[in-house]
Design a protein around this motif. Structure first.
Motif, PDB file in Angstrom:
ATOM      1  N   ASN A  73       7.036 -14.181  -6.980  1.00 58.59           N
ATOM      2  CA  ASN A  73       6.002 -13.538  -6.176  1.00 58.59           C
ATOM      3  C   ASN A  73       6.410 -13.304  -4.725  1.00 58.59           C
ATOM      4  O   ASN A  73       5.689 -12.653  -3.968  1.00 58.59           O
ATOM      5  CB  ASN A  73       4.715 -14.368  -6.197  1.00 58.59           C
ATOM      6  N   ASP A  74       7.553 -13.837  -4.320  1.00 66.45           N
ATOM      7  CA  ASP A  74       8.025 -13.640  -2.953  1.00 66.45           C
ATOM      8  C   ASP A  74       9.024 -12.493  -2.856  1.00 66.45           C
ATOM      9  O   ASP A  74       9.564 -12.237  -1.779  1.00 66.45           O
ATOM     10  CB  ASP A  74       8.670 -14.922  -2.419  1.00 66.45           C
ATOM     11  N   GLN A  75       9.253 -11.792  -3.965  1.00 66.54           N
ATOM     12  CA  GLN A  75      10.326 -10.804  -3.997  1.00 66.54           C
ATOM     13  C   GLN A  75       9.794  -9.370  -4.045  1.00 66.54           C
ATOM     14  O   GLN A  75       8.834  -9.075  -4.756  1.00 66.54           O
ATOM     15  CB  GLN A  75      11.235 -11.049  -5.212  1.00 66.54           C
ATOM     16  N   LEU A  76      10.429  -8.518  -3.282  1.00 62.12           N
ATOM     17  CA  LEU A  76      10.177  -7.076  -3.326  1.00 62.12           C
ATOM     18  C   LEU A  76      11.507  -6.376  -3.064  1.00 62.12           C
ATOM     19  O   LEU A  76      11.742  -5.812  -1.996  1.00 62.12           O
ATOM     20  CB  LEU A  76       9.144  -6.663  -2.275  1.00 62.12           C
ATOM     21  N   PHE A 176       9.209  -4.817   2.609  1.00 65.72           N
ATOM     22  CA  PHE A 176       8.665  -3.468   2.470  1.00 65.72           C
ATOM     23  C   PHE A 176       9.322  -2.460   3.420  1.00 65.72           C
ATOM     24  O   PHE A 176       9.618  -1.323   3.019  1.00 65.72           O
ATOM     25  CB  PHE A 176       7.151  -3.517   2.667  1.00 65.72           C
ATOM     26  N   PRO A 177       9.572  -2.798   4.691  1.00 63.39           N
ATOM     27  CA  PRO A 177      10.183  -1.806   5.592  1.00 63.39           C
ATOM     28  C   PRO A 177      11.521  -1.271   5.097  1.00 63.39           C
ATOM     29  O   PRO A 177      11.792  -0.063   5.204  1.00 63.39           O
ATOM     30  CB  PRO A 177      10.323  -2.570   6.912  1.00 63.39           C
ATOM     31  N   VAL A 178      12.358  -2.143   4.542  1.00 66.60           N
ATOM     32  CA  VAL A 178      13.658  -1.688   4.035  1.00 66.60           C
ATOM     33  C   VAL A 178      13.452  -0.764   2.841  1.00 66.60           C
ATOM     34  O   VAL A 178      14.137   0.268   2.702  1.00 66.60           O
ATOM     35  CB  VAL A 178      14.540  -2.891   3.658  1.00 66.60           C
ATOM     36  N   ALA A 180      10.917   1.143   2.292  1.00 65.54           N
ATOM     37  CA  ALA A 180      10.400   2.423   2.785  1.00 65.54           C
ATOM     38  C   ALA A 180      11.506   3.283   3.374  1.00 65.54           C
ATOM     39  O   ALA A 180      11.542   4.512   3.163  1.00 65.54           O
ATOM     40  CB  ALA A 180       9.308   2.175   3.825  1.00 65.54           C
ATOM     41  N   ASP A 181      12.426   2.672   4.117  1.00 65.62           N
ATOM     42  CA  ASP A 181      13.543   3.437   4.681  1.00 65.62           C
ATOM     43  C   ASP A 181      14.378   4.071   3.570  1.00 65.62           C
ATOM     44  O   ASP A 181      14.813   5.221   3.677  1.00 65.62           O
ATOM     45  CB  ASP A 181      14.428   2.530   5.543  1.00 65.62           C
ATOM     46  N   SER A 182      14.598   3.336   2.504  1.00 63.14           N
ATOM     47  CA  SER A 182      15.386   3.870   1.386  1.00 63.14           C
ATOM     48  C   SER A 182      14.616   4.962   0.655  1.00 63.14           C
ATOM     49  O   SER A 182      15.214   5.948   0.197  1.00 63.14           O
ATOM     50  CB  SER A 182      15.758   2.743   0.421  1.00 63.14           C
ATOM     51  N   ALA A 183      13.309   4.805   0.523  1.00 63.81           N
ATOM     52  CA  ALA A 183      12.497   5.843  -0.116  1.00 63.81           C
ATOM     53  C   ALA A 183      12.570   7.138   0.689  1.00 63.81           C
ATOM     54  O   ALA A 183      12.695   8.233   0.126  1.00 63.81           O
ATOM     55  CB  ALA A 183      11.055   5.370  -0.251  1.00 63.81           C
ATOM     56  N   ILE A 184      12.493   7.020   2.008  1.00 62.11           N
ATOM     57  CA  ILE A 184      12.606   8.205   2.857  1.00 62.11           C
ATOM     58  C   ILE A 184      13.979   8.856   2.674  1.00 62.11           C
ATOM     59  O   ILE A 184      14.101  10.094   2.596  1.00 62.11           O
ATOM     60  CB  ILE A 184      12.357   7.824   4.331  1.00 62.11           C
ATOM     61  N   LEU A 253       3.658  -4.085   8.213  1.00 57.47           N
ATOM     62  CA  LEU A 253       2.899  -3.209   7.331  1.00 57.47           C
ATOM     63  C   LEU A 253       2.432  -1.938   8.024  1.00 57.47           C
ATOM     64  O   LEU A 253       2.732  -0.826   7.571  1.00 57.47           O
ATOM     65  CB  LEU A 253       1.709  -3.978   6.739  1.00 57.47           C
ATOM     66  N   VAL A 254       1.687  -2.071   9.103  1.00 55.10           N
ATOM     67  CA  VAL A 254       1.161  -0.876   9.771  1.00 55.10           C
ATOM     68  C   VAL A 254       2.286   0.060  10.227  1.00 55.10           C
ATOM     69  O   VAL A 254       2.228   1.278   9.966  1.00 55.10           O
ATOM     70  CB  VAL A 254       0.234  -1.265  10.939  1.00 55.10           C
ATOM     71  N   PRO A 255       3.344  -0.437  10.876  1.00 53.00           N
ATOM     72  CA  PRO A 255       4.422   0.486  11.262  1.00 53.00           C
ATOM     73  C   PRO A 255       5.084   1.171  10.076  1.00 53.00           C
ATOM     74  O   PRO A 255       5.492   2.333  10.180  1.00 53.00           O
ATOM     75  CB  PRO A 255       5.409  -0.425  12.004  1.00 53.00           C
ATOM     76  N   THR A 256       5.199   0.464   8.952  1.00 58.05           N
ATOM     77  CA  THR A 256       5.846   1.066   7.784  1.00 58.05           C
ATOM     78  C   THR A 256       4.978   2.140   7.160  1.00 58.05           C
ATOM     79  O   THR A 256       5.461   3.223   6.797  1.00 58.05           O
ATOM     80  CB  THR A 256       6.197  -0.021   6.749  1.00 58.05           C
ATOM     81  N   TYR A 257       3.686   1.860   7.041  1.00 57.09           N
ATOM     82  CA  TYR A 257       2.783   2.894   6.519  1.00 57.09           C
ATOM     83  C   TYR A 257       2.751   4.098   7.452  1.00 57.09           C
ATOM     84  O   TYR A 257       2.713   5.253   7.005  1.00 57.09           O
ATOM     85  CB  TYR A 257       1.379   2.326   6.316  1.00 57.09           C
TER      86      TYR A 257
END
Length: 607
Positions: A73-76, A176-178, A180-184, A253-257
């Protein structure tokens, strides 16, 4: 719209670019080396399946979380990288090769079914990795950012019971930020290759991301677990976690969204396509044919599916005409649809609780009839809830499975944007039979409660089976005590024709140059649906090509098999036994199901 999406995407057999809940590659493990060729192969085969499932949980920890396995549960991990796609390719090929060392002919009947499902799964996953869907990382209906919202609200699959649970979530969102960068970066590669989303889908996705941008962390959806923090936590832990959650919301979270929303709005939207179908992008025709095979688990061509849709629409329209005449409505079907959508008698509710109570009354109505149709019933608890506000505008009614240990119930979610506009003729009875009982709740609960199945089967999800079963359950309405009211009957027919229409417009848009606008008009001409509803449906099919084909394909196969065995077995046919046998093995490709049920029918005939 009736589907089982959100977290279940983690467990679905989706192509690489659609499976949003995926995770870090695990260390390579060595499969069993026993090339079992004797009738005693079940033990090493079971060991192979167990090892696969254990490693799969590490590879896809969001899927593990959705199934109640809380070890990860700590992994993303970052599933947006080429390295991760290559890791998946090695992973599936390794297990396919290990499986094929077994002599299928010498396995038991039950192991042969498992062999066939596993082989299909590995080959399907490998084929999916050949598609370029990774260049379109998410849209409004398949979105890791949305999934995180469901998890982080504190009311979903991610547990928030212990201090460790709270720390697990902090660790997960920190990655999550990493991601998101890869998704972009993947979106940008898609822009260069002209493999991009339709403009209308981007316009629906941006507001979902913007909804998570707030200047006050305490007003964030992700602050929910802090407002419900267990009283048993020490004051030190409460203080530390409160500060940590505020910090995570404000700095991660907010900066990534915001970054994702700004990118899609300013950089991606101008290059998004104005075309409708997947065949408009390079390689799109092959992507669509793959999706059709994946979602239907058949080799039927898009054209054959399209023709089935036209035939079914014609048949169901005739039944709708009969109901229209029964209630004495003077006018054609489109006028009848307008009447159903506009007459005040069909919008009696005032509050969301009124709507939920109406669904509870439907549950009470069918409960006495269930023993006539089912010998096995789930142990899992069941709840009816209103869909969370943050996603209700783009959500459909849906079922989220509970956990096998009963710690989380199965939940039937109903989006209620305005209770005063919730229409009773929308098919409330058929909706409940499909999404709740005996549809998804029975199928998914009985499957994961069946500990005799290998875990990869207990948690498997093939849309043609699962959605086909749920749609088939709508046809059981009369046997469940439903549809006595002709307006609920027209609602059920509306739901059925809705699935037939999907065969026409999904194939039409992605393989026959049907435009978004033409698809919307076709839907409105053939079912009682508003323009807003038809638009949301069509845009869903644009976002998830082929998924909408699963419902009718599976339901027609189940009805075909039931009719076959009723004729073949005569007095020996038991509907309860048939339903129990369908559900006993869990979700599987339709060809595997047919072989399994043919063997069942032969056993019944021999008795």
């Amino acid at each position: 719209m009736k589907t089982t999406f959100s977290l279940l995407l983690a467990a679905l057999s989706l192509p690489a670019g659609l499976a949003v809940a995926q995770t870090q590659p695990t260390k390579k493990t060595t499969p069993p080396k026993t090339a079992a060729t004797s009738a005693t192969a079940s033990a090493p085969l079971a060991a192979l399946f167990d090892e696969y499932w254990e490693n799969r949980g590490r590879l896809f920890p969001l899927g593990a979380t959705s199934q109640g396995d809380n070890r990860y549960n700590d992994q993303l991990p970052n599933d947006q990288t080429r390295a991760f796609r290559q890791q998946q390719q090695r992973f599936y090929q390794q297990y396919l090769s290990s499986l094929q060392k077994f002599d299928r002919a010498r396995l038991s009947a039950g192991d042969q079914v498992s062999y066939d499902i596993f082989e299909y799964e590995m080959q399907s996953r490998l084929n999916g990795l050949q598609q370029n869907t990774w260049m379109m990382p998410f849209a409004q209906f398949y979105s890791l950012p949305n999934t995180l919202g469901q998890l982080g609200a504190g009311t979903g699959a991610q547990p928030f019971k212990t201090v460790q649970d709270y720390d697990n979530w902090l660790a997960r969102v920190g990655q999550f930020p990493v991601w998101a960068d890869s998704a972009i970066a993947n979106f940008r590669q898609g822009m260069q290759a002209a493999v991009v989303l339709p403009r209308v889908l981007v316009l629906k996705t941006v507001p979902q991301l913007q909804a998570q941008i707030t200047a006050d962390a305490t007003q964030s959806l992700f602050y929910g677990p802090i407002t419900r923090m267990p009283a048993s936590f020490s004051e030190a832990d409460k203080t530390r976690l409160t500060e940590a959650y505020q910090q995570a919301i404000a700095t991660q979270l907010v900066p990534t969204y915001r970054k994702l929303a700004d990118f899609l709005q300013t950089e991606y939207l101008p290059q998004a396509r104005t075309s409708t179908g997947l065949d408009a992008v390079p390689g799109g025709a092959d992507m669509y044919r793959y999706n059709v095979r994946l979602m239907t688990t058949t080799d039927r061509t898009p054209e054959a599916i399209y023709q089935t849709g036209l035939s079914e629409v014609k048949r169901i329209r005739a039944e709708m005409e009969a109901v229209k005449n029964q209630v004495g409505f003077e006018g054609d079907l489109p006028a009848f649809f307008t009447f159903l959508n506009s007459d005040p008698r069909f919008t009696p509710y005032r509050t969301p609780e009124d709507v939920l109570t109406a669904f509870r009354m439907i549950q009470a109505k069918i409960t006495p009839n269930l023993p006539k149709l089912f010998g096995r019933t789930p142990k899992s608890q069941f709840e009816i809830r209103q869909t969370e506000a943050f996603r209700a505008a783009t959500a459909s009614a849906e079922y989220n499975r509970g956990t096998p240990d009963g710690s989380r119930p199965g939940v039937f979610y109903v989006p209620i944007l305005d209770a005063t506009k919730f229409n009773t003729t929308s098919g409330m009875e058929s909706l409940f039979a499909h999404e709740a009982i005996p549809g998804h709740h029975y199928q998914l609960s009985l499957q994961q409660e069946n500990t005799s199945l290998p875990k990869f089967r207990r948690f498997a999800s093939y849309p043609a089976f699962g959605e086909g079963w749920a749609l088939y359950c709508e046809s059981l309405g009369p046997e469940l005590g439903l549809y006595h009211d002709p307006y609920q009957k027209i609602g059920a027919l509306g739901d059925e024709i809705h699935r037939a229409i999907r065969l026409v417009v999904d194939v039409g848009m992605h393989a026959k140059n049907m435009s978004r606008e033409e698809a919307i008009q076709y839907m409105m001409a053939n079912e009682p649906i508003s323009e807003q509803g038809a638009t949301a449906e069509v845009e869903r099919y644009m976002a998830i090509p082929g998924q909408a084909l699963a419902y009718k394909t599976g339901a027609l196969k189940l009805r075909e098999l039931r009719t076959r065995y009723e004729k073949q077995l005569g007095a020996k046919f038991s509907l309860r036994a048939f339903h129990d046998e369908v559900l006993a093995g869990g979700s599987m490709p339709l060809a595997v199901l047919e072989r399994k049920l043919d063997a069942w029918a032969a056993r019944q005939l021999a008795r």
